[in-house]
Design an enzyme around this catalytic site. Structure first.
Site, short mmCIF file in Angstrom:
data_model
loop_
_atom_site.label_atom_id
_atom_site.label_comp_id
_atom_site.label_asym_id
_atom_site.label_seq_id
_atom_site.Cartn_x
_atom_site.Cartn_y
_atom_site.Cartn_z
N LEU A 235 0.92 -1.59 0.49
CA LEU A 235 -0.41 0.11 0.27
C LEU A 235 0.47 1.19 -0.05
CD1 LEU A 235 -2.52 -0.44 2.94
CD2 LEU A 235 -2.99 0.45 0.54
N HIS A 236 1.22 2.00 -1.30
CA HIS A 236 1.67 3.72 -0.91
C HIS A 236 1.06 4.40 -1.82
CE1 HIS A 236 2.29 2.24 -4.63
NE2 HIS A 236 3.01 3.27 -5.42
#
Ligand code: UD1
Length: 384
Positions: A235-236
């Site tokens: 997740l970024h």
């Protein structure tokens, strides 16, 4: 003939590696080799966000390092723009190449287009149709500034046709291997940009690397994971990580979707900052580790029971490695992976994937780099 290539963020190092290799192979056959100048913007700078990819994929030292580091979108883009312009003016290349949709892409594109030097955009034509994403603005602006638009799929060429690009080679189907300007009976200028479907470089690098990765990576034993008995989470994206409530709800979704399996979570530095500053608690199922290098990531993905991600690259890598994927976004640019059944947007995920559709190969044949270098060599050597 001289090319200047600008990279700066993790996925760009990966995409650049097969192009660099294909250029070396082409140069071995030429009496006048193509000069290739690599520029690193410095957008990513931690060891495991940058150098690890240069080491593993045997990428040469950049000729220029702009060392811009982190910053707001405006500040980061402006810093790359200013420094890239100086380097392009100094090197005087025949063309500048940018990759993907990051701030480095946009800045490199603007610097080249304003000098002007012909601009080549690799991974052109992708659209999420969500202009709240910084990447969508970067892609659209880079495409508009480009002279040669190299698309990874037919869908991408269709988006460009829809936006008014007219000079589309072979109606956007994959161009034959070894295509040259002459063999395609094509022409272009900075005022008449050309669009070609060359396939996806990430497929090239995955095919090249997977056996090496399986041999070299000890990620499963190191992290005490069993093949097919864990979920991989990344997740970024700003839209998921900058708002703490959204991040917490994505992490809660990930915990639930993993249905009892451990969740291997290599954390991007920006995501780690939000988790720590907001005191978001992760339960014992989450195995939180530093970002993984390319080989560890491929092996971890291949052996995971399922991938949960907001990364574009990972959605395709999961598809190629036949790992079911849930995309933690409201939409995706890689719609073919969803149509195939192997990828699902998180809002539509019902607990299983429908894998009954025949497998499709929408992103080329793993020879995008070869296509790119033969086309560029013919396109620019015929001009000088
Ligand atoms: C960027 C791209 C995104 C791409 C991603 C790949 C833009 C707008 N976004 O997002 O499209 O998918 O790269 O990873 O260009 N940081 C570090 N060390 C690093 C790099 C970043 O600590 O080496 C931290 C900094 O706090 C920085 C934050 O991460 O402010 C975000 O980095 P940035 O490069 O701005 O964007 P990414 O989220 O990595």
């Amino acid at each position: 003939m001289k090319l200047l290539q600008i990279v700066g963020a993790r996925p760009q190092f990966v995409k650049y590696s097969p192009v660099s290799r294909a250029l070396k192979a082409l140069n071995a056959t030429l009496s006048e080799p193509v000069q290739n100048v690599l520029v690193h913007s410095g957008q990513h700078y931690d060891y495991n966000m940058s150098k690890v990819f240069f080491d593993e994929l045997q990428i040469e030292e950049p000729a220029h390092h702009l060392s811009v580091g982190s910053g707001s979108h405006g500040a980061q883009t402006a810093a790359v723009l200013q420094k890239a312009e100086e380097v392009i003016k100094f090197e005087k290349p025949d063309a500048v190449i940018v990759y993907g949709d990051t701030n480095t892409t946009l800045a490199g594109a603007l610097a080249a287009a304003k000098i002007p030097v012909p601009l080549v955009h690799i991974e052109a034509g992708l659209r999420s149709f969500n202009r709240a994403m910084p990447e969508e603005i970067n892609r659209i602006a880079a495409d508009r500034a480009s002279t040669i638009l190299l698309c990874p799929s037919t869908t991408a060429t269709k988006h460009l046709a829809h936006e008014g690009f007219e000079n589309i080679v072979l109606s956007g189907t994959l161009v034959p291997l070894g295509s040259t300007l002459a063999s395609l009976n094509a022409s272009f200028s900075i005022n008449v940009p050309i669009v070609l479907n060359v396939g996806d470089l990430m497929y090239d690098v995955l095919l090249y690397s997977i056996a090496i990765a399986e041999k070299r990576s000890d990620v499963l034993s190191r992290l005490k994971l069993q093949s097919n008995e864990y979920t991989l989470l990344t997740l970024h994206r700003a839209e998921n990580t900058d708002a703490p409530d959204r991040l917490a709800s994505m992490l809660a979704f990930a915990g639930k979707a993993s249905s009892g399996r451990p969740v291997l979570f290599p954390v991007h530095p920006r995501t780690r900052k939000t988790i720590e500053s907001q005191g978001i608690k992760l339960d014992g199922r989450f195995l939180v580790v530093e970002p993984l290098g390319y080989y560890d990531l491929l092996v971890a993905l291949k052996h995971s029971a399922m991938a949960l991600t907001d990364s574009g690259g990972l959605q395709k890598e999961a598809f190629w490695l036949e790992t079911p994927c849930v995309t933690l976004r409201e939409e995706t640019e890689w719609t073919e992976t969803v149509e195939s059944g192997w990828n699902t947007l998180y809002r539509r995920y019902s607990g299983t994937h429908d894998l009954t559709s025949p497998r499709v190969t929408p992103y080329g044949d793993g020879k995008a780099a070869e296509r790119i270098v033969s086309f560029l060599q013919s396109a620019f050597s015929s001009r000088s």
